[in-house]
Enzyme design. Structure first.
Site, PDB file in Angstrom:
ATOM      1  N   LEU A 128       0.801  -1.205   0.011  1.00 53.82           N
ATOM      2  CA  LEU A 128       0.099  -0.062   0.012  1.00 53.82           C
ATOM      3  C   LEU A 128       0.903   1.274   0.318  1.00 53.82           C
ATOM      4  O   LEU A 128       0.859   2.163  -0.936  1.00 53.82           O
ATOM      5  CB  LEU A 128      -0.888   0.078   1.314  1.00 53.82           C
ATOM      6  CG  LEU A 128      -1.751   1.297   1.484  1.00 53.82           C
ATOM      7  CD1 LEU A 128      -2.685   1.489   0.138  1.00 53.82           C
ATOM      8  CD2 LEU A 128      -2.675   1.222   2.602  1.00 53.82           C
ATOM      9  N   PRO A 131       6.290   6.027  -1.845  1.00 53.33           N
ATOM     10  CA  PRO A 131       7.396   7.006  -1.496  1.00 53.33           C
ATOM     11  C   PRO A 131       6.658   8.517  -1.213  1.00 53.33           C
ATOM     12  O   PRO A 131       7.210   9.013  -0.167  1.00 53.33           O
ATOM     13  CB  PRO A 131       8.154   7.364  -2.659  1.00 53.33           C
ATOM     14  CG  PRO A 131       8.376   5.725  -3.233  1.00 53.33           C
ATOM     15  CD  PRO A 131       6.858   5.372  -3.163  1.00 53.33           C
ATOM     16  N   SER A 135      -0.768   7.127   4.331  1.00 57.42           N
ATOM     17  CA  SER A 135      -2.179   6.845   4.668  1.00 57.42           C
ATOM     18  C   SER A 135      -3.047   7.669   3.815  1.00 57.42           C
ATOM     19  O   SER A 135      -4.291   7.514   3.594  1.00 57.42           O
ATOM     20  CB  SER A 135      -2.500   7.521   6.022  1.00 57.42           C
ATOM     21  OG  SER A 135      -1.772   6.837   7.012  1.00 57.42           O
ATOM     22  N   THR A 161       6.944  -4.641   4.548  1.00 59.39           N
ATOM     23  CA  THR A 161       7.275  -5.834   5.359  1.00 59.39           C
ATOM     24  C   THR A 161       7.626  -6.973   4.528  1.00 59.39           C
ATOM     25  O   THR A 161       6.560  -7.430   3.839  1.00 59.39           O
ATOM     26  CB  THR A 161       6.610  -5.735   6.266  1.00 59.39           C
ATOM     27  OG1 THR A 161       6.546  -4.776   7.091  1.00 59.39           O
ATOM     28  CG2 THR A 161       6.941  -6.947   7.404  1.00 59.39           C
ATOM     29  N   ARG A 274      19.533  -5.451  41.171  1.00 57.86           N
ATOM     30  CA  ARG A 274      20.547  -4.339  41.312  1.00 57.86           C
ATOM     31  C   ARG A 274      20.180  -4.010  42.778  1.00 57.86           C
ATOM     32  O   ARG A 274      19.011  -3.399  43.413  1.00 57.86           O
ATOM     33  CB  ARG A 274      19.982  -3.384  40.315  1.00 57.86           C
ATOM     34  CG  ARG A 274      20.974  -1.894  40.350  1.00 57.86           C
ATOM     35  CD  ARG A 274      22.126  -2.087  39.829  1.00 57.86           C
ATOM     36  NE  ARG A 274      22.988  -0.927  39.666  1.00 57.86           N
ATOM     37  CZ  ARG A 274      23.473  -0.274  40.439  1.00 57.86           C
ATOM     38  NH1 ARG A 274      23.839  -0.750  41.721  1.00 57.86           N
ATOM     39  NH2 ARG A 274      24.017   0.993  40.377  1.00 57.86           N
ATOM     40  N   ILE A 343      14.547   2.530  34.806  1.00 61.32           N
ATOM     41  CA  ILE A 343      15.064   1.764  35.955  1.00 61.32           C
ATOM     42  C   ILE A 343      16.106   0.951  35.914  1.00 61.32           C
ATOM     43  O   ILE A 343      16.959   0.929  37.012  1.00 61.32           O
ATOM     44  CB  ILE A 343      13.985   0.660  36.097  1.00 61.32           C
ATOM     45  CG1 ILE A 343      12.663   1.249  36.491  1.00 61.32           C
ATOM     46  CG2 ILE A 343      14.084  -0.606  37.142  1.00 61.32           C
ATOM     47  CD1 ILE A 343      11.349   0.431  36.237  1.00 61.32           C
ATOM     48  N   HIS A 344      16.955   0.853  34.606  1.00 63.50           N
ATOM     49  CA  HIS A 344      18.274  -0.086  34.673  1.00 63.50           C
ATOM     50  C   HIS A 344      19.480   1.315  34.612  1.00 63.50           C
ATOM     51  O   HIS A 344      20.425   0.806  34.849  1.00 63.50           O
ATOM     52  CB  HIS A 344      18.442  -0.597  33.055  1.00 63.50           C
ATOM     53  CG  HIS A 344      17.875  -1.900  33.111  1.00 63.50           C
ATOM     54  ND1 HIS A 344      16.541  -2.093  32.923  1.00 63.50           N
ATOM     55  CD2 HIS A 344      18.465  -3.101  32.909  1.00 63.50           C
ATOM     56  CE1 HIS A 344      16.292  -3.458  32.625  1.00 63.50           C
ATOM     57  NE2 HIS A 344      17.379  -4.077  32.733  1.00 63.50           N
ATOM     58  N   GLY A 345      18.744   2.375  34.550  1.00 64.66           N
ATOM     59  CA  GLY A 345      19.920   3.412  34.913  1.00 64.66           C
ATOM     60  C   GLY A 345      20.950   3.510  33.823  1.00 64.66           C
ATOM     61  O   GLY A 345      20.665   3.456  32.680  1.00 64.66           O
ATOM     62  N   GLU A 369       1.026   0.585  10.410  1.00 62.63           N
ATOM     63  CA  GLU A 369      -0.492   0.296  10.221  1.00 62.63           C
ATOM     64  C   GLU A 369      -1.023   1.497  10.592  1.00 62.63           C
ATOM     65  O   GLU A 369      -2.285   1.491  11.144  1.00 62.63           O
ATOM     66  CB  GLU A 369      -0.883  -0.736  11.097  1.00 62.63           C
ATOM     67  CG  GLU A 369      -0.120  -2.178  10.905  1.00 62.63           C
ATOM     68  CD  GLU A 369       0.104  -2.663   9.692  1.00 62.63           C
ATOM     69  OE1 GLU A 369      -0.821  -2.187   8.828  1.00 62.63           O
ATOM     70  OE2 GLU A 369       0.789  -3.803   9.461  1.00 62.63           O
TER      71      GLU A 369
END
Length: 393
Positions: A128, A131, A135, A161, A274, A343-345, A369
């Site tokens: 669909l 270039p 939409s 895809t 951690r 959270i992982h820093g 999509e």
């Protein structure tokens, strides 16, 4: 309202679903590093996925598929999408878009020829986007000009895809030079990828989603017989595309919801491992706030998903529900993966940990999509149509 699809026997589906959960955790997740390193799904895993019937979930039983209804299909995609996105990507175009288009709109001859091949694992693409148009179907430039009993196609499709290894593509093309009401200038064609005149461009390098491939499809004087016209009728391509996109949006929403859960599970594990100031960072309330917000948002997306798919299987139109779910779930996934990095820093910024990959992989969910902004337009326009028609809710 259409007739509801009962789908696969409930007990059989439950057995399949449990098998798939084990397969995802014991086989697909351990293979992720290899998929990313080689930028492809190994052939032996693809063979296993075909053997499990993962390419034929939504195909009718009489055409070699599993005959799943929408609820079963989306729940399966949700389970599969806990692992690397490439695993869903390789199957989803077959299942949610091309199969839907051919099953609902194809002639009996088209169904008999293509659905068994798709169910067996021949990979499909959905053409669909171009270039100069995504939409905006009115801006679609690919043409299909009548030639004898067939058509000659010219144009370029972009970001398609699976195109580097697809066997067939469903191509949207203009059969009328003028832009007609309800986009009746757009028709759909089933085009084998080995048809003379088709060239597939080099796979694009992407931000994330390793192992999944997109590329241009270039068509130069590609002749297809009249039987390639989906449903044997011109002017139905846009309706086919939009119909297929509802399924595609449910699939993307399910994928985003599952991947958010994967990121959250990883964040919870890391927060417990951690330590800072002599204790696990999971004990810190500001870390707990990020975990709690993520859990609540994932739960909301899961509820939206199950409401939308239940309505779809009841035969209701779910254009607004599919768009709402896709919009919320994809945006939510972005927030959850961002929190996972936080959270992982410092470790969250390193490729050694999964957090940065989750962050990159999830970004596309807000784009393909239909972007979040297009989803907003779809939702608002449906709301206004409902108001004008006196429909509540």
């Amino acid at each position: 309202m259409t007739t509801a699809n009962p789908g696969m026997d409930a007990d059989v589906f439950e057995q399949f679903h449990e098998q798939l959960k084990r397969y995802v955790r014991e086989r697909l997740i351990p293979a992720e590093a290899q998929v990313i390193a080689e930028d492809k799904i190994p052939d032996d895993i693809l063979a296993e996925m075909r053997e499990m019937g993962l390419f034929g979930l939504t195909m009718p039983v009489e055409y070699g598929g599993a005959g799943m209804n929408i609820t079963q299909y989306v729940e399966t995609i949700h389970t599969l999408s806990y692992a690397l996105p490439a695993y869903r990507s390789i199957t989803s175009i077959n299942l949610g878009m091309v199969c839907s288009a051919i099953k609902l709109n194809g002639t009996e001859e088209q169904k008999s020829e293509w659905l068994p091949r798709l169910a067996a694992g021949e990979i499909a693409s959905f053409g669909l986007t171009e270039p100069g148009s995504g939409s905006d179907s009115a801006g679609l430039q690919t043409t299909a000009v009548r030639s004898g009993n067939g058509y000659v196609l010219n144009g370029t499709k972009r970001y398609i895809t699976n195109s580097p290894f697809a066997k067939v593509a469903l191509i949207m093309a203009r059969t009328n030079k003028e832009s007609l009401p309800k986009n009746a200038h757009v028709s759909a064609f089933i085009v084998p990828m080995d048809t003379p005149g088709i060239t597939v461009g080099k796979s694009d390098k992407k931000m994330g989603q390793g192992g999944s491939h997109i590329a241009d499809i270039i068509m130069e004087d590609v002749y297809v017989p009249g039987e390639a016209l989906l449903g044997g009728e011109e002017g139905k391509g846009f309706a086919v595309a939009m119909q297929s996109l509802d399924n595609g949006r449910l699939s993307v929403g399910a994928a985003a919801t599952a991947y958010a859960k994967r990121a959250l599970d990883t964040a919870v594990r890391y927060a417990n491992e951690r330590k800072a100031f002599g204790e696990p960072i999971a004990n810190f309330q500001l870390i707990q706030a990020m975990l709690a917000d993520s859990q609540a948002e994932i739960y909301a997306a899961q509820c939206m998903m199950r409401d939308a798919i239940a309505k779809a299987d009841a035969g209701q139109k779910v254009l607004m529900e599919a768009a709402s779910f896709k919009m919320f779930a994809s945006e939510m996934c972005g927030r959850v993966t961002d929190r996972c990095v936080q959270i992982h820093g410092g470790a969250g910024y390193l490729a050694e940990y999964e957090a940065e990959r989750f962050f990159r992989d999830s970004r596309i969910y807000r784009i393909y999509e239909g972007t979040t902004q297009i989803m907003q337009l779809v939702i608002a326009k449906q709301m206004l149509r409902n108001f004008a028609a006196g429909v509540e809710g």
